[in-house]
Design a protein around this motif. Structure first.
Motif, PDB file in Angstrom:
ATOM      1  N   VAL A  48       0.832  -1.204   0.000  1.00  0.00           N
ATOM      2  CA  VAL A  48       0.000   0.000   0.000  1.00  0.00           C
ATOM      3  C   VAL A  48       0.868   1.256   0.000  1.00  0.00           C
ATOM      4  O   VAL A  48       0.479   2.286  -0.560  1.00  0.00           O
ATOM      5  CB  VAL A  48      -0.961  -0.009   1.207  1.00  0.00           C
ATOM      6  CG1 VAL A  48      -0.239   0.255   2.515  1.00  0.00           C
ATOM      7  CG2 VAL A  48      -2.062   1.026   1.020  1.00  0.00           C
ATOM      8  N   ILE A  93      -5.366   0.454   5.862  1.00  0.00           N
ATOM      9  CA  ILE A  93      -5.063  -0.857   5.291  1.00  0.00           C
ATOM     10  C   ILE A  93      -4.315  -1.718   6.292  1.00  0.00           C
ATOM     11  O   ILE A  93      -4.548  -2.932   6.388  1.00  0.00           O
ATOM     12  CB  ILE A  93      -4.245  -0.710   3.999  1.00  0.00           C
ATOM     13  CG1 ILE A  93      -5.026   0.114   2.963  1.00  0.00           C
ATOM     14  CG2 ILE A  93      -3.884  -2.071   3.436  1.00  0.00           C
ATOM     15  CD1 ILE A  93      -6.346  -0.495   2.569  1.00  0.00           C
ATOM     16  N   SER A 110      -5.627  -5.246   7.673  1.00  0.00           N
ATOM     17  CA  SER A 110      -4.795  -6.427   7.450  1.00  0.00           C
ATOM     18  C   SER A 110      -4.581  -7.202   8.749  1.00  0.00           C
ATOM     19  O   SER A 110      -4.651  -8.435   8.766  1.00  0.00           O
ATOM     20  CB  SER A 110      -3.443  -6.020   6.854  1.00  0.00           C
ATOM     21  OG  SER A 110      -3.601  -5.361   5.625  1.00  0.00           O
TER      22      SER A 110
END
Length: 305
Positions: A23, A277, A281
């Motif tokens: 990312v 993110i 995750s």
């Protein structure tokens, strides 16, 4: 078991690091945040000065090294747009996303299991055909289309439910139904296939010879043994719901992490997107780890290494 858990934790750290790295580089393809933060009439000197103050004038590899150092120190940076801790903003929004995902997975489990059981019980009948056709449609239709149709029916035409926001139980019904539409299919298909396979096992045939009715065989022995593969599907779909709630939250203006990611991408808010993110995750990987442990708990015959 202890060795297995430690091994999986190590793998999880590598997976999170991989997601953070991916990312970091992908979000920087969206453009220069310094130009977006300044008015159009800003001079090149002003853009350069702002870029330097944000650290974006350094080579990309140096920015990445600094990012990793801060990451291991527990510092995910401040949002460029909100001027607050990016991690704090994500954690404030995460409960809304989890509430939506929990409500949606309950709907998906209930409908998916019932559909799978009925389809397996009436295998190769017209009921089985109808259920499978409906399952196929729910997985084929785009999420945004389902959301818009639900808004048109229940909010615009019937005025039963609100179209957006989070103002209690009524507000979560439409986005939860939208988010639950896709995972119903894999849960139902897995339940059907697993139950049909179990029904052909020797102990089930023996139960039939002993005079147990088909519903009794399914309830007493079939469901318990058929449910194990479904656990994996449910856990993975729950993780996908949390990670993939972006579209649903945007349609219904649901104040969760998904909407925060959209805002972060639009504003080129690198720290905010990276933090979002990263947190998602960690949650997704934790769900998969817990699922593996539940697997072993339900069926001790499954060995972990």
């Amino acid at each position: 078991m202890k060795h297995y858990v430690l091994k999986r934790l190590g793998q999880s750290v590598l997976a999170v690091l991989g997601a953070a790295t991916l990312v970091f580089f992908i979000i920087r393809l969206s453009g220069d945040p310094a130009r977006l933060m300044l008015p159009p009439e800003a001079s090149e000197e002003q853009v350069t000065a702002l870029r330097e103050s944000l650290g974006f004038n350094q080579p990309l590899w140096m920015q990445y090294i600094d990012y990793l150092k801060n990451l291991f120190a527990g510092d995910l940076g401040n949002s460029l747009y909100y001027k607050e801790s990016a991690l704090k903003l994500v954690l404030e929004r995460m409960p809304a996303t989890i509430d939506l995902a929990m409500f949606a997975i309950i709907i998906a489990i209930t409908v998916g299991l019932l559909a799978g059981i009925v389809s397996a019980y009436k295998k190769n009948s017209w009921i089985d055909y109808v259920v499978n056709t409906w399952i196929f449609l729910t997985q084929s239709l785009p999420v945004f289309w389902i959301g818009i149709v639900l808004i048109m029916i229940f909010a615009v035409n019937l005025h039963w439910l609100p179209t957006s926001g989070n103002r209690g139980l009524e507000s979560i019904i439409l986005p939860a139904l939208t988010l639950a539409a896709y995972p119903i299919a894999p849960i139902a298909r897995t339940m059907r296939a697993s139950l049909i396979e179990v029904m052909d096992k020797g102990y089930m045939i023996t139960s039939q010879a002993q005079g147990f009715s088909k519903p009794s065989r399914i309830l007493k022995r079939g469901l318990k043994n058929a449910f194990l593969p479904v656990i994996t599907v449910i856990s993975l779909e729950f993780g996908v719901m949390i990670a993939g709630a972006v579209v649903t939250e945007t349609i219904f203006s649901w104040p969760g992490v998904g909407q925060l990611i959209i805002q972060g991408v639009s504003n080129r808010d690198f720290p905010l997107v990276q933090a979002s993110i990263l947190v998602i995750s960690v949650i997704y990987i934790a769900i998969t780890l817990v699922t593996d442990l539940i697997y072993h708990r339900i069926d001790p015959r499954i060995k972990v290494h």
